[in-house]
Every structure is written in C-alpha cells, then in structure tokens.
Enzyme design. Structure first.
Site, PDB file in Angstrom:
ATOM      1  CE  LYS A   1      30.626  38.510  10.540  1.00 51.08           C
ATOM      2  NZ  LYS A   1      30.998  39.849  10.894  1.00 51.08           N
TER       3      LYS A   1
HETATM    4  N1  GLU Z   1      32.829  41.145  13.876  1.00 46.92           N
HETATM    5  C1  GLU Z   1      33.014  42.556  13.764  1.00 46.92           C
HETATM    6  C2  GLU Z   1      32.179  43.134  12.635  1.00 46.92           C
HETATM    7  O1  GLU Z   1      31.203  42.558  12.242  1.00 46.92           O
HETATM    8  C3  GLU Z   1      34.478  42.964  13.663  1.00 46.92           C
HETATM    9  C4  GLU Z   1      35.254  42.406  12.543  1.00 46.92           C
HETATM   10  C5  GLU Z   1      36.748  42.681  12.674  1.00 46.92           C
HETATM   11  O2  GLU Z   1      37.165  43.393  13.552  1.00 46.92           O
HETATM   12  O3  GLU Z   1      37.476  42.134  11.849  1.00 46.92           O
HETATM   13  O4  GLU Z   1      32.432  44.203  12.149  1.00 46.92           O
END
Ligand code: GLU
Length: 436
Positions: free
Chosen positions: A123
């Site tokens: 993240k």
């Molecule tokens: N931000 C989204 C989540 O928290 C998607 C992450 C992604 O698709 O890599 O799951």
C-alpha cells in the site's frame, strides 16, 4: 515458543490510559497475533509477517499552478511477496502515514491470499489533500511520485491501484510516466486504469459488487431473505454506492446512506438510484434530503440504526470501543479497509454480531485488478459479462472457504478469513524457506 510469549516490537496490549485512536498497524498486528493462536504457524513465519519487507519513503516536489514549489511525502509499503508480486492501492489523503501504509499493506497480503490470487500485499500514498490540488497539479504530483518509485514498482514487482483520493485517471498518469521512462507501453504496471489503455471492464464497480455478493451469501446463510433485509451503508463512493444499488436490485431495502456531510434515512427504503454517488457528483447525498422528505441523520447515528446489515464503506476506524455497544445491526459487512478497531471487534463478537471482514468483503477490487493484470500481460480483453461471471465465482469460492473454517473451528468470520489466508501464506513461506 507459545503464541502468548511472542516478542512484541509494538505493544499488542492496549494501555487503557492511552486515548490515542488505534492505528491501522496496531489493528493489523493485533489481528495477526490473534489469528496465530487459531493456527499452528511457525513462530519465525509469524514474526516475519509482523513486519513489512520494505517501506519506501520519498519526497515529491510539486510546482503549484501559481509557480511556487511545495514538497510532499510519499510512501510505498511492501509487506510480503511470497505468493507473487506486491499488490495494493495508492491513496492521496492528508492522514496518510508510514504506519498506516504498513497496516494496509498487511491487509492486502491477507486479502490476496483469501482470494487465492498470486499476489502479495502493498500500500502506498502521498500525504496530501487531493481536494487542494487542481487536475494539472495532481497530474504533475503523480508523474513525479511515479518517477521516484520507478525502481520499486513494475508489472512483476509491485502493481499499484486506486484507493482513497485516486482514480482511473491517476492510474493512467502513473502508467504513462512509467512507460515513458521504460521506453515501452507497460499497462500491467498498474490496475484500475481506464479501459481505453488496458483497464478492465467492471473494475471500478468491483469492490462494491463484492460487498453486495458477500452480503447476499451471508444473508442467505443466516436465513435473512434479501426481500426482508434492511441495510444501512456509510459512504457513497465507489464501494458504498455500487453495493447499495446492487443490493437494492437484488431486493434488499436500503434505508440509509451517507457521505462526509451526513446521512439520509427512510425506514421504507431510499431510491438509491436517484442519489448521485461520489464519482457522479461529489458530496451530494444530503442534497437528496432537501429535494425529498427523507430524514437526515449524522454519520454516527447511521452506525447505530436498527437494521439487519450495516456496511461501513467510508473510512477506517469508525466502529470503536466508544460506539460498538450501540451498534444495532445483526451483521456488519466491512466495505472500507479497517473500519472496525480490534477493541470494537471484541465487543461485537461478545454481543453476537457477525462481522464479515474487509479482506473478504471488499476483495472484489483486487480480484478484478488481477483480471486486469491478466488481460494486460496476455494482451487480451475480457467482456464485462466474463468479468462479472469470474468475480461471482471467485467471491463465492472464497466466501465458502471462509465459511468452512467458521463452522469447523467455531470462530468469527474474521478469524476464519485469517485462517484461510495465513495457512496459504505460511505454506508458501515454508516451501520456499528462508534464504540465509
Ligand atoms: N485499493 C483496493 C483495496 O484496498 C484495491 C487494491 C488493488 O486492486 O490492488 O483492496
């Protein structure tokens, strides 16, 4: 070493005199420790999973539209890649911190493993209020951030995606900046792009769709016919609005929805299709109350409504030890990442309220990201029908794997999801071994 004797680099026991809100990293580490006690995981692997592999911190200079220069801080936390490249969103938000990125990256590792996707967890984010940026500024900031992170991301390394404060256009700038530097078009470096440049049909609506699918399965399991089920949803962005519209389509009665300005409530059911989502018109939910005669509530009141299903789909840490006693829903389905603190989770468990965890409920986003990545590397496009079919099947398979653990071990849904995820991750770590 017994699990309760594990070394603790960050205090797992909360000091009641410490009134600071629980951070995402604290919640994630406490959840991991608790899950470890449900499962025979090697202590060394457990300890490894408490820490990210790497956290990249950069400064990002931005020339503002008025010619002045401001410097922002950006992060990319890479938690674990034993099952595949790092994967996870990129958020632009003033409250982004290093620890928040690490906690959210841990949840991505578990989320990808629950869904059995060949990805690890990451993240990232920039500490910035996206509302304070013009489109041109957002583009320059994204391109420069991509340049600073160029060596640590890539289609087989770490694949960002949208999260709070970022959208398909942000991903398009990232893809373009990366591709320009690499001298070739590399759509697989990022997911959640517009379909015109290799994005997948159905990606934007996928997290909300998975929340709806998981709600439907859970209601069927507990014998709540959707036609008699009431739902309150906090947050009317891509997760909340899409979940609300699908659940309404499938027969449920959505009685309350909200955005940052507050909630609208009608015990007879709202016409959710008539309320603009955040993407269609930002912060327009309460305007609907002015045009109709539905009641207005605060976001705090929405969480305490007497409904069958409560879906917190806005920000993290909204169900805490201060309000968990007042939650009046029978089932909580976590649309946001980390909406329930560890302390609140214990209270909800004690009260017999079922909590379907984020790492399962909103996993449709990263699952369709995986479909997008497959389309990009295979240079082959899927139809919306195919995306919906595959997502439906992946979600039901994962929900069933978690349900089996819930039944066999007599544990909560969060514990069941952690058991499914951690056993897959631990097995991969054991087989790969630790390189000296
Ligand atoms: N931000 C989204 C989540 O928290 C998607 C992450 C992604 O698709 O890599 O799951």
């Amino acid at each position: 070493m017994a699990s309760d004797q594990r070394p603790s680099t960050v205090g797992d026991q909360r000091d009641p005199s410490n009134a600071e809100p629980e951070t995402a990293l604290e919640t994630a580490r406490r959840q991991l420790s608790r899950a470890g006690s449900n499962l025979e995981i090697d202590d060394a692997i457990h300890e490894r999973l408490r820490h990210p592999t790497a956290v990249h911190e950069v400064t990002v200079p931005l020339e503002r539209d008025d010619g002045s220069v401001e410097v922002f801080t950006g992060y990319r936390a890479q938690h674990d890649s034993v099952r595949g490249p790092y994967k996870g969103g990129l958020r632009y938000h003033p409250a982004v911190t290093r620890d928040e990125c690490v906690g959210l990256a841990m949840w991505m590792t578990w989320k990808c493993a629950v869904m059995d996707l060949p990805f690890g967890g990451a993240k990232g984010g920039i500490v910035v209020d996206p509302k304070s940026l013009s489109d041109d500024e957002k583009e320059r900031l994204t391109r420069r951030f991509t340049q600073e992170m160029r060596r640590v991301i890539g289609p087989t390394r770490d694949i960002p995606a949208p999260d709070m404060g970022t959208d398909p256009q942000t991903m398009a700038w990232l893809m373009d900046a990366y591709s320009m530097q690499e001298d070739e078009t590399i759509p697989g470096v990022v997911t959640g792009k517009p379909p015109a440049i290799g994005g997948s049909e159905g990606r934007e609506r996928a997290p909300g769709r998975s929340v709806a699918i998981v709600t439907r399965e859970t209601c069927a399991y507990y014998e709540y016919p959707l036609s008699e089920t009431t739902v309150a949803i906090q947050g009317f962005g891509s997760v909340g609005a899409n979940a609300a519209r699908l659940l309404e389509e499938w027969g449920a009665t959505v009685v309350a929805v909200s955005d940052v300005n507050g909630a609208v409530y009608d015990p007879e059911g709202l016409d959710v299709g008539a309320i603009p989502s955040h993407d269609e018109e930002p912060e327009a939910v309460t305007r609907y109350a002015e045009e109709t005669d539905v009641a207005r509530l605060s976001n705090a009141d929405l969480l305490e409504l007497d409904v069958d299903v409560l879906v917190p789909a806005a920000v993290g840490n909204v169900l805490t030890e201060d309000n968990a006693d007042a939650v009046d829903a029978d089932i909580v389905v976590e649309g946001a990442n980390g909406p329930t603190t560890f302390a609140a989770d214990a209270i909800l468990e004690e009260r017999g309220i079922e909590v379907i965890p984020d790492i399962l409920a909103n996993a449709g986003g990263v699952t369709v990201s995986y479909f997008e990545w497959l389309q990009d590397i295979n240079r082959r496009r899927w139809s919306l029908e195919q995306v919906h079919e595959e997502l439906e099947s992946e979600m039901v398979t994962a929900w069933n794997a978690v349900r089996e653990e819930v039944e066999q071990r007599d544990v909560t849904w969060r514990d069941g999801a952690y058991v499914v995820a951690l056993s897959r991750i631990a097995e991969a770590h054991e087989i790969r071994g630790l390189w000296p």
